[in-house]
Design a protein around this motif. Structure first.
Motif, PDB file in Angstrom:
ATOM      1  N   CYS A  58       0.833  -1.203   0.000  1.00  0.00           N
ATOM      2  CA  CYS A  58       0.000   0.000   0.000  1.00  0.00           C
ATOM      3  C   CYS A  58       0.867   1.251   0.000  1.00  0.00           C
ATOM      4  CB  CYS A  58      -0.916  -0.004   1.227  1.00  0.00           C
ATOM      5  SG  CYS A  58      -2.281   1.179   1.099  1.00  0.00           S
ATOM      6  N   ILE A  59       1.964   1.214   0.757  1.00  0.00           N
ATOM      7  CA  ILE A  59       2.882   2.354   0.763  1.00  0.00           C
ATOM      8  C   ILE A  59       3.385   2.632  -0.647  1.00  0.00           C
ATOM      9  CG2 ILE A  59       5.137   3.175   1.531  1.00  0.00           C
ATOM     10  CD1 ILE A  59       3.335   3.190   3.850  1.00  0.00           C
ATOM     11  N   HIS A  60       3.902   1.600  -1.319  1.00  0.00           N
ATOM     12  CA  HIS A  60       4.464   1.907  -2.635  1.00  0.00           C
ATOM     13  C   HIS A  60       3.403   2.018  -3.712  1.00  0.00           C
ATOM     14  CE1 HIS A  60       4.694  -2.287  -4.147  1.00  0.00           C
ATOM     15  NE2 HIS A  60       5.425  -2.645  -3.127  1.00  0.00           N
ATOM     16  N   GLY A  61       2.179   1.530  -3.446  1.00  0.00           N
ATOM     17  CA  GLY A  61       1.070   1.869  -4.333  1.00  0.00           C
ATOM     18  C   GLY A  61       0.801   3.369  -4.312  1.00  0.00           C
ATOM     19  N   ALA A  74       2.963  -2.768 -10.668  1.00  0.00           N
ATOM     20  CA  ALA A  74       3.061  -1.502 -11.403  1.00  0.00           C
ATOM     21  C   ALA A  74       4.146  -0.605 -10.820  1.00  0.00           C
ATOM     22  CB  ALA A  74       1.720  -0.778 -11.410  1.00  0.00           C
ATOM     23  N   THR A  75       4.350  -0.683  -9.511  1.00  0.00           N
ATOM     24  CA  THR A  75       5.406   0.114  -8.891  1.00  0.00           C
ATOM     25  C   THR A  75       6.767  -0.214  -9.486  1.00  0.00           C
ATOM     26  OG1 THR A  75       4.254   0.388  -6.789  1.00  0.00           O
ATOM     27  CG2 THR A  75       6.658   0.520  -6.734  1.00  0.00           C
ATOM     28  N   PHE A  76       7.044  -1.493  -9.654  1.00  0.00           N
ATOM     29  CA  PHE A  76       8.353  -1.889 -10.155  1.00  0.00           C
ATOM     30  C   PHE A  76       8.497  -1.606 -11.646  1.00  0.00           C
ATOM     31  CE2 PHE A  76       8.442  -3.611  -6.019  1.00  0.00           C
ATOM     32  CZ  PHE A  76       9.790  -3.706  -5.679  1.00  0.00           C
ATOM     33  N   ALA A  77       7.399  -1.662 -12.373  1.00  0.00           N
ATOM     34  CA  ALA A  77       7.439  -1.235 -13.769  1.00  0.00           C
ATOM     35  C   ALA A  77       7.776   0.256 -13.843  1.00  0.00           C
ATOM     36  CB  ALA A  77       6.107  -1.521 -14.440  1.00  0.00           C
TER      37      ALA A  77
END
Length: 330
Positions: free
Chosen positions: A57-60, A319-322
């Motif tokens: 959730c944080i990195h979302g 999606a964060t890592f993309a």
């Protein structure tokens, strides 16, 4: 090389908007000491209760704020603003900070979630039309202090390819600290040099079956942040290039079942490799390995990009890592 055009940015935003406020299913990092501690995620974490787990959730949220900044004209940008205004309130963030004072919370989300809080704060302060940065700062400072204490007693790096990986967390933390905490930045750089300066001739087994980070490339990425080109290039040659490990170990990983949360990690591995390889290539002095680094980065990225959504096991975080991988080429 895929660009973060409005269409792709909109896709990332819609994916993240679909899960940062979705409470269930949820996997808690929570120690019960009495019956009253058995409460829903939204009670324990009134801001970061979505996305299956706290760190995702944080990195979302980092993904959403980054998209808002880079593509403010998207229709989703207004939705992000409204949701962030409702979420990043003093009371709700105060409850997130208070959670750290619980007994058995000393190791809560260490170090992966800690680093992502710093990254989220670092992004939030760039939105000067909102007070999100100042409201997130106490939480970021609390985790920065925990990281400082942790490094003082962490004798050996943790080099697994999952959430406990030290180098990945320190890369994000160093990016934050160089703007917000010069003392912590110096501590991280010194710690990395102590642990990794002498590493040569990497012969580890990669990929592991449930990794989303490369142990070797996570170290290389951190060292590329710590050193300039002149010092990093010979280190990288001795670590991964001279023995042929780069070509042998870093072809795209195959994912056999994307509904399996652990096996779905391998899509993230491909994306985090692309981020690391692109980042390392930019730091190297002009070098014969640059075409191979770019080719491997693009192949790993292309293998994972079609699979960011469709299975919640990956949809709540990929999606964060993309986005990390794409920003490395910006």
């Amino acid at each position: 090389m895929t660009q973060l055009d409005p269409q792709l940015a909109q896709r990332f935003a819609r994916i993240a908007l679909g899960h940062v406020a979705q409470e269930y299913p949820h996997k808690l990092d929570h120690v019960l000491v009495r019956d009253e501690d058995a409460v829903p995620p939204r009670v324990l974490h009134p801001v970061f209760y979505g996305s299956f787990d706290w760190h995702s959730c944080i990195h979302g949220w980092w993904t959403l704020l980054t998209i808002r900044r880079l593509h403010p004209g998207l229709p989703e940008a207004e939705r992000i603003t409204i949701l962030a205004d409702d979420s990043f309130t003093a009371d709700k963030l105060g409850a997130e900070l208070a959670y750290l004072a619980r007994s058995h919370s000393a190791g809560f989300e260490r170090p992966y979630g800690w680093a992502w809080v710093l990254a989220l704060h670092g992004e939030a302060v760039l939105h000067d039309d909102r007070s999100w940065g100042s409201r997130l700062e106490p939480l970021a400072r609390a985790f920065a202090e925990r990281l400082r204490t942790y490094l003082d007693k962490l004798t050996y790096p943790i080099t697994v390819g999952t959430h406990f990986n030290t180098s990945f967390a320190l890369t994000l933390a160093l990016d934050w600290a160089r703007t917000h905490d010069a003392e912590l930045a110096a501590i991280i750089a010194a710690w990395a040099e102590r642990c990794f300066a002498g590493e040569r001739d990497y012969r580890g087994w990669e990929p592991g079956g449930d990794e989303f980070l490369s142990p070797a490339l996570s170290v290389a990425l951190l060292m590329s942040r710590v050193r300039g080109s002149a010092d990093f290039t010979p280190w990288f040659e001795g670590f991964l290039l001279d023995n042929g490990a780069l070509e042998r170990r870093f072809q795209p990983a195959f994912v056999s079942d994307r509904s399996d949360g652990k096996l779905a990690h391998l899509d993230g591995l491909n994306l985090s490799r692309a981020w690391a390889l692109r980042s390392v290539r930019k730091v190297l002095a002009p070098h014969r390995s640059e075409p191979a680094l770019q080719r491997l980065a693009d192949a790993n990225f292309a293998a994972a990009l079609p699979h960011l959504s469709g299975e919640y096991a990956g949809e709540h975080w990929l999606a964060t890592f993309a986005l990390l991988a794409m920003l490395a080429d910006a």
